[in-house]
Design a protein around this motif. Structure first.
Motif, PDB file in Angstrom:
ATOM      1  N   LEU A  20       5.682  14.699  -3.520  1.00  0.00           N
ATOM      2  CA  LEU A  20       6.267  14.198  -4.758  1.00  0.00           C
ATOM      3  C   LEU A  20       7.544  13.479  -4.372  1.00  0.00           C
ATOM      4  CD1 LEU A  20       4.259  16.329  -5.771  1.00  0.00           C
ATOM      5  CD2 LEU A  20       5.870  16.861  -7.552  1.00  0.00           C
ATOM      6  N   VAL A  21       7.586  12.190  -4.649  1.00  0.00           N
ATOM      7  CA  VAL A  21       8.692  11.365  -4.175  1.00  0.00           C
ATOM      8  C   VAL A  21       9.300  10.567  -5.309  1.00  0.00           C
ATOM      9  CG1 VAL A  21       7.779  11.160  -1.834  1.00  0.00           C
ATOM     10  CG2 VAL A  21       7.176   9.449  -3.520  1.00  0.00           C
ATOM     11  N   ALA A  22      10.594  10.296  -5.168  1.00  0.00           N
ATOM     12  CA  ALA A  22      11.278   9.341  -6.037  1.00  0.00           C
ATOM     13  C   ALA A  22      11.258   8.019  -5.291  1.00  0.00           C
ATOM     14  CB  ALA A  22      12.708   9.788  -6.304  1.00  0.00           C
ATOM     15  N   ALA A  23      10.657   6.994  -5.913  1.00  0.00           N
ATOM     16  CA  ALA A  23      10.494   5.710  -5.239  1.00  0.00           C
ATOM     17  C   ALA A  23      10.720   4.573  -6.221  1.00  0.00           C
ATOM     18  CB  ALA A  23       9.099   5.605  -4.647  1.00  0.00           C
ATOM     19  N   ASP A  24      11.033   3.414  -5.677  1.00  0.00           N
ATOM     20  CA  ASP A  24      11.105   2.198  -6.481  1.00  0.00           C
ATOM     21  C   ASP A  24       9.676   1.852  -6.910  1.00  0.00           C
ATOM     22  OD1 ASP A  24      11.318  -0.434  -7.444  1.00  0.00           O
ATOM     23  OD2 ASP A  24      13.041  -0.823  -6.161  1.00  0.00           O
ATOM     24  N   SER A  25       9.508   1.509  -8.161  1.00  0.00           N
ATOM     25  CA  SER A  25       8.164   1.266  -8.680  1.00  0.00           C
ATOM     26  C   SER A  25       7.491   0.063  -8.039  1.00  0.00           C
ATOM     27  CB  SER A  25       8.207   1.083 -10.196  1.00  0.00           C
ATOM     28  OG  SER A  25       8.977  -0.059 -10.517  1.00  0.00           O
ATOM     29  N   ARG A  26       8.259  -0.808  -7.400  1.00  0.00           N
ATOM     30  CA  ARG A  26       7.681  -1.995  -6.767  1.00  0.00           C
ATOM     31  C   ARG A  26       7.107  -1.701  -5.392  1.00  0.00           C
ATOM     32  NH1 ARG A  26      13.033  -5.398  -7.672  1.00  0.00           N
ATOM     33  NH2 ARG A  26      13.775  -3.365  -7.002  1.00  0.00           N
ATOM     34  N   ASN A  27       7.424  -0.542  -4.820  1.00  0.00           N
ATOM     35  CA  ASN A  27       6.899  -0.176  -3.502  1.00  0.00           C
ATOM     36  C   ASN A  27       5.489   0.400  -3.626  1.00  0.00           C
ATOM     37  OD1 ASN A  27       9.253  -0.978  -2.295  1.00  0.00           O
ATOM     38  ND2 ASN A  27      10.144   1.082  -2.267  1.00  0.00           N
ATOM     39  N   ARG A  28       4.758   0.340  -2.521  1.00  0.00           N
ATOM     40  CA  ARG A  28       3.394   0.864  -2.494  1.00  0.00           C
ATOM     41  C   ARG A  28       3.385   2.370  -2.713  1.00  0.00           C
ATOM     42  NH1 ARG A  28       2.455  -1.805   3.087  1.00  0.00           N
ATOM     43  NH2 ARG A  28       3.294   0.231   3.540  1.00  0.00           N
ATOM     44  N   ARG A  29       2.218   2.893  -3.092  1.00  0.00           N
ATOM     45  CA  ARG A  29       2.089   4.319  -3.379  1.00  0.00           C
ATOM     46  C   ARG A  29       2.524   5.177  -2.198  1.00  0.00           C
ATOM     47  NH1 ARG A  29      -3.738   6.851  -3.381  1.00  0.00           N
ATOM     48  NH2 ARG A  29      -3.331   6.500  -1.193  1.00  0.00           N
ATOM     49  N   ASP A  30       2.061   4.837  -1.002  1.00  0.00           N
ATOM     50  CA  ASP A  30       2.383   5.630   0.183  1.00  0.00           C
ATOM     51  C   ASP A  30       3.476   4.984   1.021  1.00  0.00           C
ATOM     52  OD1 ASP A  30       0.338   7.276  -0.636  1.00  0.00           O
ATOM     53  OD2 ASP A  30      -1.155   6.311   0.634  1.00  0.00           O
ATOM     54  N   GLY A  31       4.172   4.021   0.451  1.00  0.00           N
ATOM     55  CA  GLY A  31       5.181   3.274   1.197  1.00  0.00           C
ATOM     56  C   GLY A  31       6.542   3.927   1.163  1.00  0.00           C
ATOM     57  N   ARG A  32       7.551   3.090   1.171  1.00  0.00           N
ATOM     58  CA  ARG A  32       8.935   3.548   1.250  1.00  0.00           C
ATOM     59  C   ARG A  32       9.322   4.319  -0.008  1.00  0.00           C
ATOM     60  NH1 ARG A  32      13.097  -1.087   2.214  1.00  0.00           N
ATOM     61  NH2 ARG A  32      13.291  -1.016  -0.025  1.00  0.00           N
ATOM     62  N   PHE A  33      10.100   5.375   0.166  1.00  0.00           N
ATOM     63  CA  PHE A  33      10.586   6.154  -0.969  1.00  0.00           C
ATOM     64  C   PHE A  33      12.049   6.490  -0.773  1.00  0.00           C
ATOM     65  CE2 PHE A  33       8.735   9.165   2.022  1.00  0.00           C
ATOM     66  CZ  PHE A  33       9.710  10.146   2.125  1.00  0.00           C
ATOM     67  N   ILE A  34      12.687   6.919  -1.844  1.00  0.00           N
ATOM     68  CA  ILE A  34      14.116   7.227  -1.822  1.00  0.00           C
ATOM     69  C   ILE A  34      14.338   8.674  -1.400  1.00  0.00           C
ATOM     70  CG2 ILE A  34      16.224   7.320  -3.203  1.00  0.00           C
ATOM     71  CD1 ILE A  34      14.828   5.236  -5.071  1.00  0.00           C
ATOM     72  N   GLU A  35      13.591   9.598  -2.027  1.00  0.00           N
ATOM     73  CA  GLU A  35      13.799  11.018  -1.748  1.00  0.00           C
ATOM     74  C   GLU A  35      12.506  11.784  -2.009  1.00  0.00           C
ATOM     75  OE1 GLU A  35      16.597  14.747  -3.245  1.00  0.00           O
ATOM     76  OE2 GLU A  35      16.777  12.812  -4.219  1.00  0.00           O
ATOM     77  N   ARG A  36      12.243  12.767  -1.172  1.00  0.00           N
ATOM     78  CA  ARG A  36      11.100  13.658  -1.370  1.00  0.00           C
ATOM     79  C   ARG A  36      11.582  14.851  -2.192  1.00  0.00           C
ATOM     80  NH1 ARG A  36       9.175  18.143   1.725  1.00  0.00           N
ATOM     81  NH2 ARG A  36       6.946  18.451   1.415  1.00  0.00           N
ATOM     82  N   VAL A  37      10.935  15.115  -3.319  1.00  0.00           N
ATOM     83  CA  VAL A  37      11.391  16.188  -4.209  1.00  0.00           C
ATOM     84  C   VAL A  37      10.428  17.368  -4.262  1.00  0.00           C
ATOM     85  CG1 VAL A  37      12.816  14.694  -5.638  1.00  0.00           C
ATOM     86  CG2 VAL A  37      10.432  15.056  -6.253  1.00  0.00           C
ATOM     87  N   GLY A  38       9.325  17.304  -3.532  1.00  0.00           N
ATOM     88  CA  GLY A  38       8.400  18.424  -3.513  1.00  0.00           C
ATOM     89  C   GLY A  38       7.080  18.043  -2.889  1.00  0.00           C
ATOM     90  N   PHE A  39       6.119  18.965  -2.994  1.00  0.00           N
ATOM     91  CA  PHE A  39       4.780  18.700  -2.498  1.00  0.00           C
ATOM     92  C   PHE A  39       3.741  19.399  -3.360  1.00  0.00           C
ATOM     93  CE2 PHE A  39       5.827  22.625  -0.236  1.00  0.00           C
ATOM     94  CZ  PHE A  39       4.657  23.371  -0.379  1.00  0.00           C
ATOM     95  N   TYR A  40       2.504  18.924  -3.256  1.00  0.00           N
ATOM     96  CA  TYR A  40       1.366  19.503  -3.967  1.00  0.00           C
ATOM     97  C   TYR A  40       0.186  19.497  -3.018  1.00  0.00           C
ATOM     98  CZ  TYR A  40      -2.523  19.823  -7.299  1.00  0.00           C
ATOM     99  OH  TYR A  40      -3.673  20.185  -7.958  1.00  0.00           O
ATOM    100  N   ASN A  41      -0.406  20.666  -2.801  1.00  0.00           N
ATOM    101  CA  ASN A  41      -1.554  20.807  -1.913  1.00  0.00           C
ATOM    102  C   ASN A  41      -2.724  21.351  -2.734  1.00  0.00           C
ATOM    103  OD1 ASN A  41      -3.335  21.146   0.152  1.00  0.00           O
ATOM    104  ND2 ASN A  41      -2.101  22.627   1.292  1.00  0.00           N
TER     105      ASN A  41
END
Length: 86
Positions: A19-40
């Protein structure tokens, strides 16, 4: 605009999502600002399935970030589980 969404990882047929905070213009798996969690979703019973830093999600939403529909559902379920445990 900042979006909190899931970025897929893991191997074929064994998904793992950050679960990441990312700029909406970046790709889904691309660059992100901060990782805020995970889901498995395929975690075994003993393994941890979901972890979210609710304080960071709250910070990002207060600064104008939008939650994707899937992340919104996960945050709602996780916050209910955490408040019930406390």
């Amino acid at each position: 605009m900042v979006v909190i969404r899931m970025a897929r990882g893991g191997s074929k047929k064994r998904p793992f999502y950050n679960l990441v905070a990312a700029d909406s213009r970046n790709r889904r798996d691309g660059r992100f600002i901060e990782r805020v969690g995970f889901y498995n979703p395929v975690a075994s019973d003993s393994a941890e399935k979901l972890r979210i830093a609710l304080d960071r999600v709250e910070y990002w939403t207060k600064t104008g970030a939008q939650l994707s529909p899937a992340v919104e559902r996960l945050v709602k379920d996780y916050s209910a589980k955490v408040s019930a445990a406390a």
